[in-house]
Design a protein around this motif. Sequence first.
Motif, PDB file in Angstrom:
ATOM      1  N   MET A   2     -21.775  51.924  16.624  1.00 33.26           N
ATOM      2  CA  MET A   2     -22.312  51.082  15.551  1.00 33.26           C
ATOM      3  C   MET A   2     -23.793  51.382  15.348  1.00 33.26           C
ATOM      4  O   MET A   2     -24.542  51.504  16.308  1.00 33.26           O
ATOM      5  CB  MET A   2     -22.141  49.600  15.878  1.00 33.26           C
ATOM      6  N   THR A   3     -24.205  51.488  14.106  1.00 34.68           N
ATOM      7  CA  THR A   3     -25.610  51.717  13.785  1.00 34.68           C
ATOM      8  C   THR A   3     -26.349  50.379  13.741  1.00 34.68           C
ATOM      9  O   THR A   3     -25.739  49.305  13.760  1.00 34.68           O
ATOM     10  CB  THR A   3     -25.742  52.421  12.432  1.00 34.68           C
ATOM     11  N   TRP A   4     -27.684  50.467  13.643  1.00 34.57           N
ATOM     12  CA  TRP A   4     -28.465  49.230  13.577  1.00 34.57           C
ATOM     13  C   TRP A   4     -28.174  48.452  12.301  1.00 34.57           C
ATOM     14  O   TRP A   4     -28.280  47.218  12.277  1.00 34.57           O
ATOM     15  CB  TRP A   4     -29.950  49.546  13.681  1.00 34.57           C
ATOM     16  N   VAL A   5     -27.748  49.173  11.243  1.00 36.48           N
ATOM     17  CA  VAL A   5     -27.406  48.482  10.000  1.00 36.48           C
ATOM     18  C   VAL A   5     -26.122  47.672  10.179  1.00 36.48           C
ATOM     19  O   VAL A   5     -25.985  46.565   9.637  1.00 36.48           O
ATOM     20  CB  VAL A   5     -27.254  49.492   8.834  1.00 36.48           C
ATOM     21  N   ASP A   6     -25.170  48.217  10.942  1.00 31.90           N
ATOM     22  CA  ASP A   6     -23.947  47.465  11.251  1.00 31.90           C
ATOM     23  C   ASP A   6     -24.282  46.190  12.028  1.00 31.90           C
ATOM     24  O   ASP A   6     -23.753  45.112  11.725  1.00 31.90           O
ATOM     25  CB  ASP A   6     -22.985  48.330  12.066  1.00 31.90           C
ATOM     26  N   TRP A   7     -25.153  46.326  13.023  1.00 34.62           N
ATOM     27  CA  TRP A   7     -25.545  45.145  13.803  1.00 34.62           C
ATOM     28  C   TRP A   7     -26.275  44.126  12.936  1.00 34.62           C
ATOM     29  O   TRP A   7     -26.087  42.918  13.085  1.00 34.62           O
ATOM     30  CB  TRP A   7     -26.434  45.559  14.974  1.00 34.62           C
ATOM     31  N   LEU A   8     -27.101  44.618  12.021  1.00 34.24           N
ATOM     32  CA  LEU A   8     -27.821  43.717  11.119  1.00 34.24           C
ATOM     33  C   LEU A   8     -26.837  42.964  10.225  1.00 34.24           C
ATOM     34  O   LEU A   8     -26.944  41.742  10.048  1.00 34.24           O
ATOM     35  CB  LEU A   8     -28.808  44.516  10.262  1.00 34.24           C
TER      36      LEU A   8
ATOM     37  N   CYS B  24     -23.496  43.362   4.125  1.00 37.51           N
ATOM     38  CA  CYS B  24     -24.652  42.512   3.823  1.00 37.51           C
ATOM     39  C   CYS B  24     -24.547  41.921   2.425  1.00 37.51           C
ATOM     40  O   CYS B  24     -24.783  40.723   2.220  1.00 37.51           O
ATOM     41  CB  CYS B  24     -25.950  43.323   3.945  1.00 37.51           C
TER      42      CYS B  24
END
Length: 231
Positions: free
Chosen positions: A1-7, A195
């Motif tokens: 998972m990328t940081w955008v997924d976590w965000l 998002c």
Amino acid sequence: MTWVDWLGLALFFLCWLGYDPLLRLLAHRSGSLNTDMLTVRHAWMTAMTHREMRLLDSQLLGHSINSSSFFASSNLLLIAGVASILFGGDQALKGFAAVGAEAVPIRLLEAKLGLILLCLARGLLDFIWSIRQMNYALALIGAAPEIHSETDRIAFGAATAEVLNPALAAFSQGVRGYYFALAAASWLFGPLWLCAGVISAFALLVWRQSGSPAARAIRTARRLLEVERTR
């Protein structure tokens, strides 16, 4: 998972879990549809105690039970569909991913489908609890005695409303689950879609609670009922 997924995932849970506290805050400031309906249903149950024939009240509540049953059945079918892909093995997951979802590792795809399943399962539990509580309220309407004291009428109406209000609040929570399940499904196309889906669903829910024509009309009706009750 990328940081955008976590965000996107953090934003999802923030909006999902923070919706009820925000709704209570809105209710204190300008009122909300769900809060105004508490007063409307209380007035309905009080008026019910003044009627000799309560067939209309039972029919109206029966319609709500049918609506909850329909949504619960639909929810169960959706859960079965998502679960068949999630637990159908790598072949089912790869076949689903080939349809048009974002190309991601299988474990991440499982997490995305699991989030959809979580929203639908929570909604199903809300619908089931709503149906049970509405049946309790229906029993109270059927058991309502011929009360001659105005104080006792108001007390019995209030007691029945205390059962009916949580029942229809659970129904609203179940319907809300569809909004967030759709937002979770947007994650299949990428974290930015998640998002956008979460913000859109959250904004739409808040607008319908506080700024929609239905919310404004019911707010006016609630005020009229409160004035009538104080006379």
